[in-house]
Design a protein around this motif. Structure first.
Motif, PDB file in Angstrom:
ATOM      1  N   ARG A 119      81.060  26.781  35.776  1.00  0.00           N
ATOM      2  CA  ARG A 119      81.332  25.584  35.791  1.00  0.00           C
ATOM      3  C   ARG A 119      80.514  24.483  36.283  1.00  0.00           C
ATOM      4  NH1 ARG A 119      86.675  27.910  36.427  1.00  0.00           N
ATOM      5  NH2 ARG A 119      86.337  28.223  38.824  1.00  0.00           N
ATOM      6  N   GLU A 120      79.825  25.194  37.380  1.00  0.00           N
ATOM      7  CA  GLU A 120      78.862  24.135  38.281  1.00  0.00           C
ATOM      8  C   GLU A 120      77.512  24.173  37.184  1.00  0.00           C
ATOM      9  OE1 GLU A 120      77.588  26.402  41.758  1.00  0.00           O
ATOM     10  OE2 GLU A 120      79.526  25.835  42.609  1.00  0.00           O
ATOM     11  N   GLN A 121      77.104  25.199  36.518  1.00  0.00           N
ATOM     12  CA  GLN A 121      76.119  24.988  35.529  1.00  0.00           C
ATOM     13  C   GLN A 121      76.536  24.129  34.242  1.00  0.00           C
ATOM     14  OE1 GLN A 121      73.772  26.109  37.843  1.00  0.00           O
ATOM     15  NE2 GLN A 121      72.762  26.625  35.808  1.00  0.00           N
ATOM     16  N   LYS A 122      77.671  24.197  34.091  1.00  0.00           N
ATOM     17  CA  LYS A 122      78.045  23.275  32.923  1.00  0.00           C
ATOM     18  C   LYS A 122      78.078  21.905  33.024  1.00  0.00           C
ATOM     19  CE  LYS A 122      82.169  22.617  29.548  1.00  0.00           C
ATOM     20  NZ  LYS A 122      82.154  20.981  29.697  1.00  0.00           N
ATOM     21  N   GLU A 123      78.235  21.301  34.316  1.00  0.00           N
ATOM     22  CA  GLU A 123      77.912  19.952  34.663  1.00  0.00           C
ATOM     23  C   GLU A 123      76.548  19.886  34.918  1.00  0.00           C
ATOM     24  OE1 GLU A 123      80.340  17.636  35.310  1.00  0.00           O
ATOM     25  OE2 GLU A 123      81.820  19.226  34.576  1.00  0.00           O
ATOM     26  N   GLN A 124      75.695  20.741  35.612  1.00  0.00           N
ATOM     27  CA  GLN A 124      74.374  20.460  35.487  1.00  0.00           C
ATOM     28  C   GLN A 124      73.364  20.492  34.484  1.00  0.00           C
ATOM     29  OE1 GLN A 124      72.669  22.926  38.966  1.00  0.00           O
ATOM     30  NE2 GLN A 124      74.263  22.449  40.065  1.00  0.00           N
ATOM     31  N   LEU A 125      73.679  21.689  33.590  1.00  0.00           N
ATOM     32  CA  LEU A 125      73.022  21.710  32.231  1.00  0.00           C
ATOM     33  C   LEU A 125      73.272  20.872  31.148  1.00  0.00           C
ATOM     34  CD1 LEU A 125      72.271  25.647  32.495  1.00  0.00           C
ATOM     35  CD2 LEU A 125      70.709  23.613  33.444  1.00  0.00           C
TER      36      LEU A 125
END
Length: 438
Positions: free
Chosen positions: A108-114
């Motif tokens: 979920r964090e990577q979805k926001e960042q990437l």
């Protein structure tokens, strides 16, 4: 398989074709085949890899292997190292559960960042069968027997139609490299017991079992859709929105057949999964309740009251200084000084200003509270008033009291004023207090 995969994407997941996507890749055969298929289907993909540091050197070798493979495929590679053992020890959960939490929180964090739109995982038909058997042993209801969903929020599983044997055959034909996770062979995990001991035996007895199972899943999905529709109709009929709760007729519930199945389906979304406890609540006394992780279900005379759990404001106190004309939180009160006696309603009260001690207090009920009901002699316990007025537990908990600076009740807001603060012929200053949301 590549042609079938491409057709599957175009038919069932066309939104993936022009969207930035990420692949959850462990380095094992399933996820490496998914990576190969996506690249050869010209999907805009990057790779996410979790190093749980559970297998020492092997974990780091998996990470390095995958980094090199992504360079060969010319796709972006993103990885993270977790201190999994410390995490599960602190959280007091199993290693598998801890790894799952760490993994999906990072996704979920990577979805926001990437900024990728979808995350693809490599779950396939054999995984579906394993999940079905595990859920069958947990008495999870029909929902748990419909298998792994192809789409769940932003997570997509495009390999579900393909079997493990098809994936293995494709890997061999395309000379795809992969890493073997030694923990997958350990039968201390229930999923691995099914994978290595039970399912091979089933397939030996009935070689086409996986095909038959896939068709059965389709029928279960269709049956589940019918059940969901019937449950939704009953919920719309029986679950009535009230001020602070959902009210459900006990008699209406008891008229449903089969009752246990309806109770399970109706209350499962709110975290209540024990038909035995729900049945007992239908035949118990007022005030009895069930608590789930997210909701509370209370028996209140001829109804059940359903509320979401929230942080309690029972001990909160709000003050109103002398010259303040209104307050908007926790409820909206408007205070005005008037020259002559004016009509009042349930939502307003007239008080003698000279009898007040500021700041006034807004609070909830306390043990031992009493007041002097307007128009009556003597005092009455607040608990007795609530009982006489047939307040439900939820209504009692949500009732605000306007109190004097010495904590004497002035007004059970929207309900009953206290006789001690009423205006008389000797009153020189009248305050009108109005509740705009009572």
């Amino acid at each position: 398989m590549q042609k079938c995969f491409k057709t599957h994407i175009e038919t069932n997941f066309p939104f993936l074709i022009n969207s930035p996507i990420a692949l959850a890749v462990s380095g094992g055969i399933d996820s490496m085949v998914l990576l190969d298929l996506c690249v050869k289907s010209h999907l805009q993909c990057s790779v996410l890899h979790c190093n749980f540091q559970l297998r020492g050197l092997q974990s780091n070798q998996d990470q390095e292997f995958l980094k090199n493979q992504c360079e060969g495929y010319a796709v972006e590679f993103h990885t993270v190292n977790f201190h999994t053992k410390a995490y599960v020890k602190k959280a007091k959960i199993s290693t598998q559960m801890g790894a799952r939490e760490l993994r999906y929180n990072w996704f979920r964090e990577q979805k926001e960042q990437l900024g990728f739109a979808y995350l693809l995982t490599a779950h396939h038909a054999d995984d579906n069968l394993e999940t079905f058997l595990i859920n069958l042993g947990r008495a999870s209801g029909l929902e748990g027997l419909t298998g792994i969903p192809p789409i769940n929020d932003y997570i997509v599983r495009p390999l579900l139609p393909f079997s493990r044997s098809e994936i293995n055959r494709y890997a061999e034909e395309q000379n795809i490299a992969w890493r073997e996770d030694s923990s997958n062979a350990q039968t201390k995990y229930i999923r691995n017991k099914y994978r290595h001991e039970i399912i091979p035996l089933i397939k030996q007895i009935k070689p086409d079992f996986l095909d038959s199972f896939t068709k059965s899943l389709q029928y279960l999905h269709q049956s589940n859709s019918i059940i969901k529709m019937a449950v939704a109709q009953q919920r719309a009929h029986l679950f009535v929105e009230k001020d602070h709760a959902i009210e459900i007729s006990v008699a209406g519930l008891k008229a449903l057949h089969p009752l246990e199945a309806y109770l399970f389906e109706l209350f499962k979304p709110y975290g209540f999964k024990s038909e035995v406890e729900l049945l007992q609540l239908l035949d118990t006394l007022s005030g009895k309740q069930l608590i789930s992780d997210s909701h509370r279900l209370i028996r209140n005379r001829d109804h059940l009251l359903l509320t979401a759990l929230k942080d309690s404001d029972a001990d909160q106190i709000f003050t109103i200084p002398q010259h303040q004309k209104s307050i908007r939180y926790p409820i909206h009160l408007f205070i005005e000084q008037i020259e002559v006696k004016a009509p009042v309603s349930r939502n307003s009260v007239l008080v003698d200003k000279e009898k007040l001690k500021f700041p006034l207090i807004l609070r909830k009920r306390r043990n031992g509270d009493y007041f002097c009901p307007f128009g009556m002699r003597g005092r009455k316990k607040l608990s007795k008033y609530f009982k006489d007025e047939k307040f439900s537990l939820i209504e009692k908990e949500n009732q605000w009291l306007l109190c004097n600076g010495d904590d004497e009740i002035i007004w059970i807001i929207g309900q009953r004023a206290d006789d001690r603060f009423k205006i008389t012929d000797r009153t020189t200053e009248i305050l009108k207090i109005t509740s705009l949301h009572a």
